[in-house]
Design a protein around this motif. Structure first.
Motif, PDB file in Angstrom:
ATOM      1  N   UNK A  38       1.494  14.093   3.548  1.00 14.66           N
ATOM      2  CA  UNK A  38       0.216  14.147   4.260  1.00 14.66           C
ATOM      3  C   UNK A  38      -0.595  15.318   3.718  1.00 14.66           C
ATOM      4  N   UNK A  39      -1.776  15.018   3.187  1.00 14.56           N
ATOM      5  CA  UNK A  39      -2.643  16.027   2.586  1.00 14.56           C
ATOM      6  C   UNK A  39      -3.938  16.077   3.392  1.00 14.56           C
ATOM      7  N   UNK A  40      -4.221  17.212   3.991  1.00 14.12           N
ATOM      8  CA  UNK A  40      -5.462  17.405   4.742  1.00 14.12           C
ATOM      9  C   UNK A  40      -6.181  18.596   4.119  1.00 14.12           C
ATOM     10  N   UNK A  41      -7.344  18.350   3.544  1.00 18.87           N
ATOM     11  CA  UNK A  41      -8.030  19.438   2.842  1.00 18.87           C
ATOM     12  C   UNK A  41      -9.539  19.236   2.846  1.00 18.87           C
ATOM     13  N   UNK A  98      -9.698  13.979   3.340  1.00 16.31           N
ATOM     14  CA  UNK A  98     -10.445  15.009   2.616  1.00 16.31           C
ATOM     15  C   UNK A  98     -11.850  15.143   3.192  1.00 16.31           C
ATOM     16  N   UNK A  99     -12.214  16.380   3.521  1.00 18.02           N
ATOM     17  CA  UNK A  99     -13.574  16.645   3.969  1.00 18.02           C
ATOM     18  C   UNK A  99     -13.864  16.227   5.388  1.00 18.02           C
ATOM     19  N   UNK A 100     -12.827  16.065   6.223  1.00 14.32           N
ATOM     20  CA  UNK A 100     -13.042  15.670   7.615  1.00 14.32           C
ATOM     21  C   UNK A 100     -13.066  16.868   8.557  1.00 14.32           C
ATOM     22  N   UNK A 101     -12.790  18.041   8.013  1.00 12.55           N
ATOM     23  CA  UNK A 101     -12.770  19.242   8.843  1.00 12.55           C
ATOM     24  C   UNK A 101     -11.518  19.367   9.691  1.00 12.55           C
ATOM     25  N   UNK A 102     -10.467  18.677   9.318  1.00 11.80           N
ATOM     26  CA  UNK A 102      -9.235  18.673  10.102  1.00 11.80           C
ATOM     27  C   UNK A 102      -8.176  19.630   9.550  1.00 11.80           C
ATOM     28  N   UNK A 110       0.829  -1.214   0.000  1.00 13.72           N
ATOM     29  CA  UNK A 110       0.000   0.000   0.000  1.00 13.72           C
ATOM     30  C   UNK A 110       0.862   1.262   0.000  1.00 13.72           C
ATOM     31  N   UNK A 111       0.669   2.088  -1.027  1.00  8.37           N
ATOM     32  CA  UNK A 111       1.447   3.313  -1.186  1.00  8.37           C
ATOM     33  C   UNK A 111       0.632   4.568  -0.921  1.00  8.37           C
ATOM     34  N   UNK A 112      -0.688   4.495  -1.148  1.00  7.09           N
ATOM     35  CA  UNK A 112      -1.534   5.687  -1.023  1.00  7.09           C
ATOM     36  C   UNK A 112      -2.855   5.316  -0.371  1.00  7.09           C
ATOM     37  N   UNK A 113      -3.215   6.077   0.676  1.00  9.34           N
ATOM     38  CA  UNK A 113      -4.479   5.865   1.384  1.00  9.34           C
ATOM     39  C   UNK A 113      -5.214   7.196   1.473  1.00  9.34           C
ATOM     40  N   UNK A 114      -6.441   7.211   0.973  1.00  9.12           N
ATOM     41  CA  UNK A 114      -7.247   8.431   0.988  1.00  9.12           C
ATOM     42  C   UNK A 114      -8.576   8.140   1.666  1.00  9.12           C
ATOM     43  N   UNK A 115      -8.886   8.917   2.715  1.00 10.21           N
ATOM     44  CA  UNK A 115     -10.145   8.790   3.439  1.00 10.21           C
ATOM     45  C   UNK A 115     -10.959  10.057   3.216  1.00 10.21           C
ATOM     46  N   UNK A 116     -12.190   9.879   2.728  1.00  9.51           N
ATOM     47  CA  UNK A 116     -13.017  11.021   2.366  1.00  9.51           C
ATOM     48  C   UNK A 116     -14.215  11.162   3.292  1.00  9.51           C
ATOM     49  N   UNK A 117     -14.504  12.417   3.677  1.00  8.27           N
ATOM     50  CA  UNK A 117     -15.669  12.738   4.481  1.00  8.27           C
ATOM     51  C   UNK A 117     -16.906  12.856   3.618  1.00  8.27           C
ATOM     52  N   UNK A 118     -17.976  13.401   4.157  1.00  8.04           N
ATOM     53  CA  UNK A 118     -17.989  14.165   5.412  1.00  8.04           C
ATOM     54  C   UNK A 118     -17.910  13.264   6.643  1.00  8.04           C
ATOM     55  N   UNK A 119     -17.414  13.856   7.726  1.00  6.42           N
ATOM     56  CA  UNK A 119     -17.218  13.135   8.968  1.00  6.42           C
ATOM     57  C   UNK A 119     -18.570  12.931   9.644  1.00  6.42           C
ATOM     58  N   UNK A 120     -19.125  11.730   9.531  1.00  2.00           N
ATOM     59  CA  UNK A 120     -20.469  11.478  10.050  1.00  2.00           C
ATOM     60  C   UNK A 120     -20.515  10.257  10.965  1.00  2.00           C
TER      61      UNK A 120
END
Length: 273
Positions: free
Chosen positions: A259-262, A237-241, A201-211
């Motif tokens: 690390x990308x937080x957006x 992405x979209x977690x409000x962090x 595993x090279x890339x992990x992306x977790x998408x919101x919205x945080x619910x």
């Protein structure tokens, strides 16, 4: 674009230089609207022998057999399209689309467990995107991935599946997966931990919205990511962090990662964007 115009372009202008094509249909324009035909798809393959990528939007493909699509395709994207029940079933001709490496199924309401299992006939397939395919069940996903163990990229976005069940199926069957992208609905710390030690595993992306109240904390995400030897990209992405303490914790704890937080980007309703 109306099929008549497409026929004109095929006869006059399109040739071997065409590598990628994006087309929109008339799915929501009523029964009298012009539709794509098998003859048009076959002509596309004959006139454009180097066509590698075909994106179809809001098209009614229920009368277009998959056998009529250009055999040179490496990427096939269906966005808000209608397909027939027989389109991707396992019993279909195994020689169809022999070069297909990537398939995107975005808001294709007819797509279900049987279609997922039918993807195994595409032996070159390495990338699968499921977006809003609400008929796919947890059992169906687990059975499908069992036969798609050679996938290197999997995205499960906006489906009814919980993130925990999706990650469990991935950890069981996709040991060589390199990129995972999924919506965090139903994600917990124990659910994320099943990815610990994933060797490729090279890339992990977790998408919101945080619910989800069970959403892993930044420290729990960090703990799991530290066990992934080849992880180089972590995107939240979209977690409000964004701009919060969580971003600092992850960036500092994963110096070898980008690390990308957006926030989530605004989606355009126009299919051509």
């Amino acid at each position: 674009m109306r099929p008549k115009v497409m026929w004109h372009l095929l006869r006059r202008y399109m040739a071997s230089r065409l590598h990628s094509l994006r087309m929109g249909g008339y799915l929501f324009s009523g029964s009298q609207a012009p539709q794509l035909s098998p003859a048009l798809m076959r002509a596309l393959g004959q006139k454009c022998p180097n066509l590698k990528r075909l994106c179809l939007h809001v098209a009614n493909l229920s009368m277009v057999p998959i056998t009529s699509l250009p055999c040179t395709l490496r990427t096939l994207e269906l966005h808000s399209c209608e397909i027939s029940m027989a389109w991707l079933l396992k019993e279909q001709d195994p020689t169809v689309l022999p070069l297909l490496e990537c398939i995107v199924l975005d808001r294709v309401p007819a797509f279900r467990d049987e279609h997922l299992q039918g993807l195994t006939r595409f032996r070159a397939l390495r990338s699968l995107v499921l977006g809003g395919t609400y008929r796919v069940t947890e059992t169906g996903l687990d059975m499908g991935l069992q036969e798609l163990s050679y996938l290197q990229r999997l995205e499960v976005l906006g489906c009814t599946l919980s993130a925990d069940s999706t990650l469990l199926a991935i950890s069981r069957h996709l040991r060589d997966v390199r990129k995972i992208r999924l919506t965090v609905r139903g994600l917990s710390a124990p659910g994320l931990s099943v990815l610990e030690g994933m060797p490729a595993l090279e890339s992990l992306c977790l998408l919101g919205p945080l619910i989800t109240p069970e959403m892993p904390s930044p420290h729990e995400i960090l703990s799991s990511c530290l066990t992934m030897p080849k992880l180089r990209v972590l995107e939240l992405q979209g977690l409000g962090w964004e701009g919060q303490e969580a971003e600092r914790i992850l960036s500092k704890g994963l110096p070898h990662c980008m690390v990308i937080v957006r926030a989530c980007p605004k989606e355009s309703m126009d299919w051509w964007m």
